[in-house]
Scaffold this motif. Structure first.
Motif, PDB file in Angstrom:
ATOM      1  N   SER A   1       0.808  -1.230   0.000  1.00  0.00           N
ATOM      2  CA  SER A   1       0.000   0.000   0.000  1.00  0.00           C
ATOM      3  C   SER A   1       0.832   1.268   0.000  1.00  0.00           C
ATOM      4  N   GLY A   2       2.144   1.155  -0.029  1.00  0.00           N
ATOM      5  CA  GLY A   2       2.967   2.363  -0.013  1.00  0.00           C
ATOM      6  C   GLY A   2       4.440   2.002  -0.037  1.00  0.00           C
ATOM      7  N   GLY A   3       5.279   3.017   0.112  1.00  0.00           N
ATOM      8  CA  GLY A   3       6.716   2.829  -0.041  1.00  0.00           C
ATOM      9  C   GLY A   3       7.362   2.014   1.067  1.00  0.00           C
ATOM     10  N   SER A   4       6.997   2.313   2.326  1.00  0.00           N
ATOM     11  CA  SER A   4       7.629   1.578   3.431  1.00  0.00           C
ATOM     12  C   SER A   4       7.309   0.092   3.327  1.00  0.00           C
ATOM     13  N   GLU A   5       6.058  -0.210   3.041  1.00  0.00           N
ATOM     14  CA  GLU A   5       5.663  -1.629   2.900  1.00  0.00           C
ATOM     15  C   GLU A   5       6.374  -2.277   1.717  1.00  0.00           C
ATOM     16  N   ALA A   6       6.601  -1.494   0.665  1.00  0.00           N
ATOM     17  CA  ALA A   6       7.310  -2.059  -0.494  1.00  0.00           C
ATOM     18  C   ALA A   6       8.733  -2.426  -0.086  1.00  0.00           C
ATOM     19  N   ASN A   7       9.399  -1.529   0.651  1.00  0.00           N
ATOM     20  CA  ASN A   7      10.770  -1.848   1.072  1.00  0.00           C
ATOM     21  C   ASN A   7      10.801  -3.004   2.059  1.00  0.00           C
ATOM     22  N   GLU A   8       9.829  -3.035   2.982  1.00  0.00           N
ATOM     23  CA  GLU A   8       9.761  -4.181   3.914  1.00  0.00           C
ATOM     24  C   GLU A   8       9.652  -5.479   3.104  1.00  0.00           C
TER      25      GLU A   8
ATOM     26  N   SER B   1      20.112   8.462   3.449  1.00  0.00           N
ATOM     27  CA  SER B   1      19.022   8.069   2.550  1.00  0.00           C
ATOM     28  C   SER B   1      17.771   7.842   3.399  1.00  0.00           C
ATOM     29  N   TYR B   2      16.646   7.640   2.753  1.00  0.00           N
ATOM     30  CA  TYR B   2      15.398   7.403   3.488  1.00  0.00           C
ATOM     31  C   TYR B   2      14.650   6.273   2.803  1.00  0.00           C
ATOM     32  N   HIS B   3      14.188   5.304   3.613  1.00  0.00           N
ATOM     33  CA  HIS B   3      13.496   4.165   3.015  1.00  0.00           C
ATOM     34  C   HIS B   3      12.169   3.854   3.688  1.00  0.00           C
ATOM     35  N   GLY B   4      11.719   4.718   4.589  1.00  0.00           N
ATOM     36  CA  GLY B   4      10.393   4.487   5.139  1.00  0.00           C
ATOM     37  C   GLY B   4      10.277   4.800   6.612  1.00  0.00           C
ATOM     38  N   GLY B   5       9.041   4.765   7.099  1.00  0.00           N
ATOM     39  CA  GLY B   5       8.757   5.163   8.465  1.00  0.00           C
ATOM     40  C   GLY B   5       8.365   4.023   9.388  1.00  0.00           C
TER      41      GLY B   5
ATOM     42  N   GLY C   1      19.421   0.963  -1.875  1.00  0.00           N
ATOM     43  CA  GLY C   1      19.734   2.380  -2.088  1.00  0.00           C
ATOM     44  C   GLY C   1      18.823   3.004  -3.125  1.00  0.00           C
ATOM     45  N   GLU C   2      18.679   4.334  -3.030  1.00  0.00           N
ATOM     46  CA  GLU C   2      17.962   5.069  -4.077  1.00  0.00           C
ATOM     47  C   GLU C   2      18.994   5.391  -5.154  1.00  0.00           C
ATOM     48  N   PRO C   3      18.690   5.131  -6.425  1.00  0.00           N
ATOM     49  CA  PRO C   3      19.668   5.456  -7.475  1.00  0.00           C
ATOM     50  C   PRO C   3      20.112   6.914  -7.396  1.00  0.00           C
TER      51      PRO C   3
ATOM     52  N   PHE D   1      16.885  -1.604  -5.469  1.00  0.00           N
ATOM     53  CA  PHE D   1      16.765  -0.169  -5.735  1.00  0.00           C
ATOM     54  C   PHE D   1      15.455   0.314  -5.143  1.00  0.00           C
ATOM     55  N   ASP D   2      15.565   1.346  -4.298  1.00  0.00           N
ATOM     56  CA  ASP D   2      14.382   2.025  -3.802  1.00  0.00           C
ATOM     57  C   ASP D   2      14.059   3.128  -4.814  1.00  0.00           C
ATOM     58  N   GLU D   3      13.072   2.838  -5.665  1.00  0.00           N
ATOM     59  CA  GLU D   3      12.698   3.796  -6.730  1.00  0.00           C
ATOM     60  C   GLU D   3      11.353   4.442  -6.385  1.00  0.00           C
ATOM     61  N   ILE D   4      11.124   4.588  -5.086  1.00  0.00           N
ATOM     62  CA  ILE D   4       9.834   5.101  -4.633  1.00  0.00           C
ATOM     63  C   ILE D   4       9.645   6.552  -5.067  1.00  0.00           C
ATOM     64  N   ILE D   5      10.733   7.315  -5.114  1.00  0.00           N
ATOM     65  CA  ILE D   5      10.657   8.667  -5.674  1.00  0.00           C
ATOM     66  C   ILE D   5      11.121   8.671  -7.127  1.00  0.00           C
ATOM     67  N   THR D   6      12.181   7.943  -7.406  1.00  0.00           N
ATOM     68  CA  THR D   6      12.824   8.074  -8.726  1.00  0.00           C
ATOM     69  C   THR D   6      12.062   7.372  -9.847  1.00  0.00           C
TER      70      THR D   6
ATOM     71  N   ALA E   1       6.480   3.114  -5.595  1.00  0.00           N
ATOM     72  CA  ALA E   1       5.211   3.548  -4.965  1.00  0.00           C
ATOM     73  C   ALA E   1       4.849   4.904  -5.579  1.00  0.00           C
ATOM     74  N   LYS E   2       4.697   5.910  -4.741  1.00  0.00           N
ATOM     75  CA  LYS E   2       4.401   7.306  -5.107  1.00  0.00           C
ATOM     76  C   LYS E   2       3.937   7.563  -6.553  1.00  0.00           C
ATOM     77  N   GLY E   3       4.881   7.788  -7.478  1.00  0.00           N
ATOM     78  CA  GLY E   3       4.529   8.186  -8.851  1.00  0.00           C
ATOM     79  C   GLY E   3       3.797   7.110  -9.631  1.00  0.00           C
TER      80      GLY E   3
HETATM   81  C1  LIG Z   1      12.885   6.932  -1.131  1.00  0.00           C
HETATM   82  C2  LIG Z   1      11.711   6.605  -0.254  1.00  0.00           C
HETATM   83  N1  LIG Z   1      11.525   5.351   0.152  1.00  0.00           N
HETATM   84  C3  LIG Z   1      10.495   5.002   0.931  1.00  0.00           C
HETATM   85  C4  LIG Z   1       9.582   5.935   1.364  1.00  0.00           C
HETATM   86  C5  LIG Z   1       8.429   5.514   2.245  1.00  0.00           C
HETATM   87  O1  LIG Z   1       7.257   5.571   1.524  1.00  0.00           O
HETATM   88  P1  LIG Z   1       5.840   5.692   2.281  1.00  0.00           P
HETATM   89  O2  LIG Z   1       5.871   6.996   2.986  1.00  0.00           O
HETATM   90  O3  LIG Z   1       4.848   5.620   1.151  1.00  0.00           O
HETATM   91  O4  LIG Z   1       5.724   4.540   3.189  1.00  0.00           O
HETATM   92  C6  LIG Z   1       9.729   7.254   0.971  1.00  0.00           C
HETATM   93  C7  LIG Z   1       8.780   8.279   1.428  1.00  0.00           C
HETATM   94  O5  LIG Z   1       8.979   9.468   1.350  1.00  0.00           O
HETATM   95  C8  LIG Z   1      10.830   7.612   0.152  1.00  0.00           C
HETATM   96  O6  LIG Z   1      11.027   8.869  -0.224  1.00  0.00           O
END
Ligand SMILES: Cc1ncc(COP(=O)(O)O)c(C=O)c1O
Length: 455
Positions: free
Chosen positions: A114-121, A148-152, A224-226, A257-262, A286-288
């Motif tokens: 349902s979102g980026g954090s779950e995708a990385n998990e 870097s940031y990969h979720g909350g 990592g995010e590219p 690759f965390d492509e949640i933004i890229t 996720a996101k885009g």
């Molecule tokens: C690179 C990256 N990965 C993961 C996340 C986490 O995504 P979400 O907030 O949808 O769980 C974010 C959120 O900003 C992000 O920027």
């Protein structure tokens, strides 16, 4: 007629507003309440219009007000509102095939979330489970990069180290996370390098050192995010990702690759993987993917990973989320991707990105406080410094971020600026004249703030 009476008060009393504190919110009379959006603009309850300079939170790729997407969601939810235990809907299947077609290499099979954090998990669990299927039960540690940031979530927050999201309240640090440096060409000397190329080499070798120090038999994946957003869209030296990929292959470590933004065009390519010319073993997106019209994330596995989970129950990928592959989200994503394709928005991100970069570099030459212009496509950023030679940052007491944020807001641009990074990531539909307008506003704002902070 809608009424916003008491909404601010209700928000102050009953709502945790993300990335905000109650003192600031109270002083402002409550959070900004968004009423309407169209294109790259959004209006608040008082009728103020803002250019959305960070696409909501790096997700609004196709912009606001796309009725076609809303209609697709409505159509889908009116028919089947959600998948069933072990049963899926058409749009969920179609999106998995579309992702396989759009992504590079042999990325082929998707697990939805349902979102980026779950995708990385999911990607992390998939990596460890993959090694288990290969008989390597000890490979569980993950290497991520500082800054870097990969979720909350409790697991993902320990990956990377977002400077504005300190985690000291959430101890202890999981023992399975290791941190490598994030190569930043602007500050290559901080990693002991004498050139950008050497910076890329050293940062990649730091990953190899961690793998060797901790024993390759214990390392599951590198994530990592590219191109890393928290540092303002740092594009690593060209040699970095290919070298990291080689190192991962050498030690049987997976690359995520965390492509949640890229992902989905932000860098002027469909994916960061296309930009850096490296295909990961697993890609998180996720996101885009839906431009924020519905919460949706995905982990896309390469053929090698996918095959490891073929077979009977024992071999399957044991993982689930109730809302995995929600048909509302997958219908939204299909329409969103169709719009990105039909309107050639990935290409627009590339050329508007070039225009933006040129304008920002001109601003840098005129400014005393812009140390670096970085990024690519429509993920760019400025790093502010007190002194261009020493690259010293402004002290927190200068409140630089707050001043620039307020200066932009009063001129009609919505961007949350940190104390040393100004991120720029408008929707991919932005036009040439809108980029020019934005640059003028930015110039005016920075001139005003510069006078104040350099007194
Ligand atoms: C690179 C990256 N990965 C993961 C996340 C986490 O995504 P979400 O907030 O949808 O769980 C974010 C959120 O900003 C992000 O920027």
């Amino acid at each position: 007629m809608e009424s916003f009476d008491n909404l601010n008060e209700q928000a102050l009393n009953h709502l945790f507003v993300g990335m905000s504190n109650t003192n600031d919110l109270s002083m402002e009379g409550g959070p900004t309440i968004l009423k309407e959006g169209k294109g790259i603009y959004v209006w608040d309850q008082e009728g103020n219009k803002y250019l959305d300079g960070i696409s909501g939170m790096y997700f609004r790729n196709i912009g606001y007000g796309r009725e076609q997407v809303a209609k697709e969601i409505y159509k889908q939810l009116s028919k089947v509102s959600m998948n069933m235990y072990s049963a899926v809907t058409e749009s969920t299947i179609r999106l998995s095939k579309k992702l396989s077609d759009l992504t590079p290499g042999n990325l082929t099979k998707t697990f939805f979330s349902s979102g980026g954090s779950e995708a990385n998990e999911t990607s992390l669990k998939m990596s460890q489970a993959f090694h288990n299927r290969q008989g390597n039960k000890g490979k569980y540690k993950v290497i991520s990069r500082k800054g870097s940031y990969h979720g909350g979530t409790f697991g993902t927050m320990w990956l990377g180290s977002h400077p504005f999201l300190p985690r000291d309240e959430y101890q202890p640090v999981p023992l399975n996370v290791l941190h490598a440096p994030n190569p930043n060409p602007y500050r290559y000397e901080e990693i002991g390098a004498n050139s950008e190329e050497e910076c890329g080499e050293k940062a990649a070798r730091a990953i190899e050192d961690l793998i060797l120090f901790h024993n390759p038999d214990s390392i599951s994946a590198v994530i990592g995010e590219p191109v890393a957003q928290p540092l303002g869209g740092v594009v690593p030296p060209l040699n970095y990702w290919p070298l990291v990929k080689d190192i991962c292959e050498k030690y049987d470590v997976l690359l995520i690759f965390d492509e949640i933004i890229t992902g989905f065009g932000r860098l002027g390519e469909w994916f960061g993987a296309d930009l850096v010319n490296v295909t990961p073993d697993i890609m998180s997106v996720a996101k885009g993917m839906t431009s924020g019209y519905f919460p949706l994330g995905a982990s896309i596995a390469s053929l090698k990973i996918a095959k490891a989970f073929d077979g009977d129950k024992e071999n399957s990928f044991k993982h689930m989320f109730t809302y995995s592959g929600h048909p509302g989200g997958t219908s939204a994503a299909l329409k969103n991707i169709e719009i990105l394709e039909n309107e050639k928005l990935v290409f627009n991100a590339k050329i508007r990105g070039e225009q933006l970069k040129k304008g920002l570099n001109e601003l840098k030459n005129k400014s005393k406080i812009i140390g670096d212009v970085r990024g690519v496509g429509l993920l760019q950023g400025l790093e502010f410094v007190k002194d261009k030679k020493s690259k010293e940052s402004f002290p927190l007491e200068a409140k630089l971020g707050k001043k620039i944020t307020e200066g932009l807001k009063k001129r009609g641009v919505w961007i949350k600026v940190s104390d040393y990074i100004l991120p720029i990531a408008p929707p991919l539909i932005i036009s040439s004249s809108e980029i020019s307008d934005f640059l003028l506003i930015l110039e005016e704002t920075l001139k005003e703030v510069e006078k104040e902070v350099l007194l």
